[in-house]
Every structure is written in C-alpha cells, then in structure tokens.
Design an enzyme around this catalytic site. Structure first.
Site, PDB file in Angstrom:
ATOM      1  N   HIS A   1       0.820  -1.139   0.063  1.00  0.00           N
ATOM      2  CA  HIS A   1       0.181   0.210  -0.071  1.00  0.00           C
ATOM      3  C   HIS A   1       0.928   1.244  -0.176  1.00  0.00           C
ATOM      4  CE1 HIS A   1      -3.194   2.808   1.027  1.00  0.00           C
ATOM      5  NE2 HIS A   1      -4.048   2.108   0.713  1.00  0.00           N
ATOM      6  N   HIS A   2       0.557   2.298  -0.821  1.00  0.00           N
ATOM      7  CA  HIS A   2       1.257   3.427  -0.815  1.00  0.00           C
ATOM      8  C   HIS A   2       1.484   4.178   0.557  1.00  0.00           C
ATOM      9  CE1 HIS A   2       3.439   6.520  -3.197  1.00  0.00           C
ATOM     10  NE2 HIS A   2       2.992   6.111  -4.452  1.00  0.00           N
ATOM     11  N   SER A   3       0.561   3.977   1.289  1.00  0.00           N
ATOM     12  CA  SER A   3       0.413   4.533   2.771  1.00  0.00           C
ATOM     13  C   SER A   3       1.820   4.042   3.543  1.00  0.00           C
ATOM     14  CB  SER A   3      -0.569   4.429   3.657  1.00  0.00           C
ATOM     15  OG  SER A   3      -0.742   2.847   3.985  1.00  0.00           O
TER      16      SER A   3
ATOM     17  N   ASN B   1       6.152   9.026   2.751  1.00  0.00           N
ATOM     18  CA  ASN B   1       5.658   9.567   1.474  1.00  0.00           C
ATOM     19  C   ASN B   1       6.048  11.215   1.455  1.00  0.00           C
ATOM     20  OD1 ASN B   1       3.876   7.552  -0.093  1.00  0.00           O
ATOM     21  ND2 ASN B   1       2.887   7.232   1.879  1.00  0.00           N
TER      22      ASN B   1
END
EC number: 2.3.1.20
Length: 383
Positions: free
Chosen positions: A37-39, A232
C-alpha cells in the site's frame, strides 16, 4: 497480476504481500511480485527497504544499500559566484522574480485544473470510471548507457532525456492512432501526420521533495529529521507535452530540457505537498484524496522516474534480473514508470486494457525514439 488489482489488501494484516510466479520468461527464471500500500512509503522508501534486504551480486557479503547519495544541483553557476556582488545581486533579484512569477502561474493553472481545465480527449485519455477497471502491466528494458551518451552530448540530465523520449514516443503513438482511417471501400490508409491541432496533453509528474535525492541506508532514513526521510515525501507537477511530429528527433530533447528547467524554477511541487497536508489534517483523508485526484483526472497520463541500484543485486542468492515498479488505483488509463538498474533502464507501464490494447507499441516507439536521437547525434559527430 491483473486480477490482484481488483482484490484489496487485507487490512487485518500488514499492508503488503509477495507473490512468486514460478514461470520462466525470456528475462528471468521466475518472477516475484511485491504488492504494498502506498501509505507505507513512496518509491524511494520502498526501494531503500528492498536494498536493505539484498546483497551485491558481485560481492555476496556486502549489502546493496551502499549507494552514494546525491545532492540537488546548485542553481548559480561557479563562474557567476566568482563575479562581483553587483552582478550576483542582479542575478538573485531576477531569479527570485522569475521564481515568484513561475510559482504564481503554476498555482493558477493548478486551480483551473481542479475546477474546469481538462486535457483534450485522445486515445490515451481515460473516462470517469477508469479507477474501477482492472489494470495490466507491461515492461521493456532499454540501454541506460545510450541514455547517458545522449545526456552528455546534449548537456542535460537523464530526466530530460527520458521525458524527451516519452514525448516523442507518445507523439508517434497518437499519430498512428489518428492516422488509421477507414475509407468508403473499407481499406485502411495511413497518413503521415494526422494529429489534430492544439492538443492539450499534460503529464502529472511525481517529484521527490527530499534534499538528498539519492539512497540512504534504511536505518538513516528512519532517523528523525533525516534529509532523506522514510515515508511519502513527494508531490507532483504538470508537464505540458507538445504532441506533434518533428523531422529532427533532437527537437524533443530541446523541448524537454526547456520544459524541465522552467518547472524546476517554481515552488509548485512544495506548495501542493503542504496544501494537501493541511487539508488532510483539517478536513480528513477523503477531502485530501479528492483534492489530489481532481487534477489527476483532468490530465492524460502520469510519469514517474526512480533511481535504482547502480550494481546488480541478489536476494538470498538469487540474482535479480530487473525491477519494474508500477502502481494501480489511479485515474489514468496509462501510467509510465522509469527505473534505472545497473546498466539498464526499465520502462514499466500500467494500463487499462479497455482503453489501450497495444502497450507494446508505446514501448516500441520509445525504443525507436531513443535510436533516432542517438543516430542523429552520431550523424552530427557529437557522439
């Protein structure tokens, strides 16, 4: 892999999984598919994590995360620094005014894109329901050494070369899509230039906001206030591609260099990052996601470039042949990832098969554009 894009990650477990496809391909004995997941982190973070788990193929006892970090280029040339204070002051004032002007224009265009400004409908432009469609993946490996040759001959960055190649290839791809026309007798005729005039074609380009743009050991990234922090820490800018056929392939490189120099001299990326961060804290994740997604929906595609390992790496004794990063869940029918690995440059496409049926032709055009640019430089004695 395409089916997995329709299956959400299990939120009762850590948001990542690994799939081993034990099928021999033309490039490797098997394929490992890592989904996260990009999180958890952006591309820089996840690549640093991967490097911490691997070793150099040439020296199995040495971890592969020993890659030199790189600083951002200075904006003032050395020759100007040696001039008198008056010339330096004039340069600083002029540069600051241009920076403020560029930032203002970029933010106004961003606001217009959020509200109403949309790209021209082309064979690469997705519809409103593209996020719910399954994605497929395709990759191609080209020579990083050829890209470096062009970079040095044209006095530009690798990013400039990659965006020049991408602009040229998408121009040729769209020309071919527009160029097939059915006549009354049913025959297909191809014309040299079928591109409509005035195509608005913008690319959402991800930007790494870290001051150190190279890799750091994973432990250093986890340190508080690290200049190459984990997480991120990226934003995006819009690149206006000029879609058209050029008789000289080097024109695409010159346009790319000019476009990237203009975008670097703006605070657009940093401001977008902080605006989304404020909206996230004040209004919550849904509002921040909508603010991020609105301008993305109104552009045509997205391009991301990640620096990879400079030497070949191995995972528990298994040499890694290539690394092809990609993403899904976005509002584009086409997502282009570019990643260097040793002496290779990997082109990785995520695409919606209901919109794009021939992704291999996009990669063919990128390869042909690279060859044409190299040949043009050789003809002029620049290589």
């Amino acid at each position: 892999m395409s089916r997995l894009t329709m299956i959400p990650l299990d939120r009762s477990r850590p948001l990542w999984d690994i799939h081993i496809l034990n099928v021999k391909t033309s490039e490797a004995e098997a394929v490992g598919f890592i989904r996260s997941h990009h999180s958890l982190g952006d591309g820089m973070s996840l690549i640093s994590l991967m490097l911490a788990c691997t070793h150099k193929t040439s020296d199995p006892d040495m971890f592969s995360n020993a890659i030199p970090s790189m600083k951002r280029r200075a904006t003032m040339s050395h020759s100007l620094k040696t001039k008198g204070w008056f010339l330096r002051s004039i340069f600083t004032i002029g540069s600051t005014m241009r920076l403020l002007w560029n930032t203002t224009i970029d933010m106004l265009l961003l606001l217009a894109t959020v509200l109403f400004l949309k790209d021209t409908k082309t064979p690469l432009k997705a519809g409103a329901d593209v996020r719910s469609n399954p994605k497929r993946f395709y990759h191609r490996i080209i020579s990083l050494d050829d890209i470096k040759l062009i970079k040095n001959a044209m006095n530009m960055t690798i990013n400039d070369v990659l965006f020049g190649i991408t602009q040229a290839s998408l121009s040729h791809y769209l020309n071919r899509q527009y160029g097939t026309k059915k006549e009354e007798d049913g025959a297909l005729t191809s014309y040299r230039n079928n591109l409509p005039d005035g195509i608005r074609f913008r690319v959402a380009c991800t930007v790494n906001l870290r001051s150190d743009i190279g890799f750091k050991p994973l432990a250093d990234m986890m340190v508080k206030d690290s200049k190459c922090r984990w997480g991120n820490y990226f934003s995006f800018i819009f690149l206006p591609f000029t879609i058209g056929l050029q008789t000289d392939p080097l024109v695409y490189l010159k346009m790319s260099k000019s476009m990237m120099a203009r975008k670097k001299h703006s605070y657009h990326a940093a401001l977008v990052y902080f605006i989304i961060k404020i909206v996230l804290k004040v209004f919550g994740a849904k509002a921040a996601a909508e603010l991020f997604d609105r301008p993305v929906r109104n552009t045509t595609t997205c391009v991301s470039n990640v620096i990879g390992p400079m030497e070949e790496i191995s995972f528990r004794g298994h040499p890694v042949s290539y690394i092809a990063p990609s993403s899904y869940g976005h509002s584009h029918a086409l997502l282009i990832h570019l990643m260097s690995y040793a002496d290779k440059m990997i082109i990785s496409l995520a695409y919606d098969p209901t919109v794009i049926s021939d992704p291999h032709k996009i990669c063919d055009d990128m390869e042909e554009s690279l060859k044409a640019m190299k040949a043009s430089l050789c003809e002029r004695g620049l290589l």
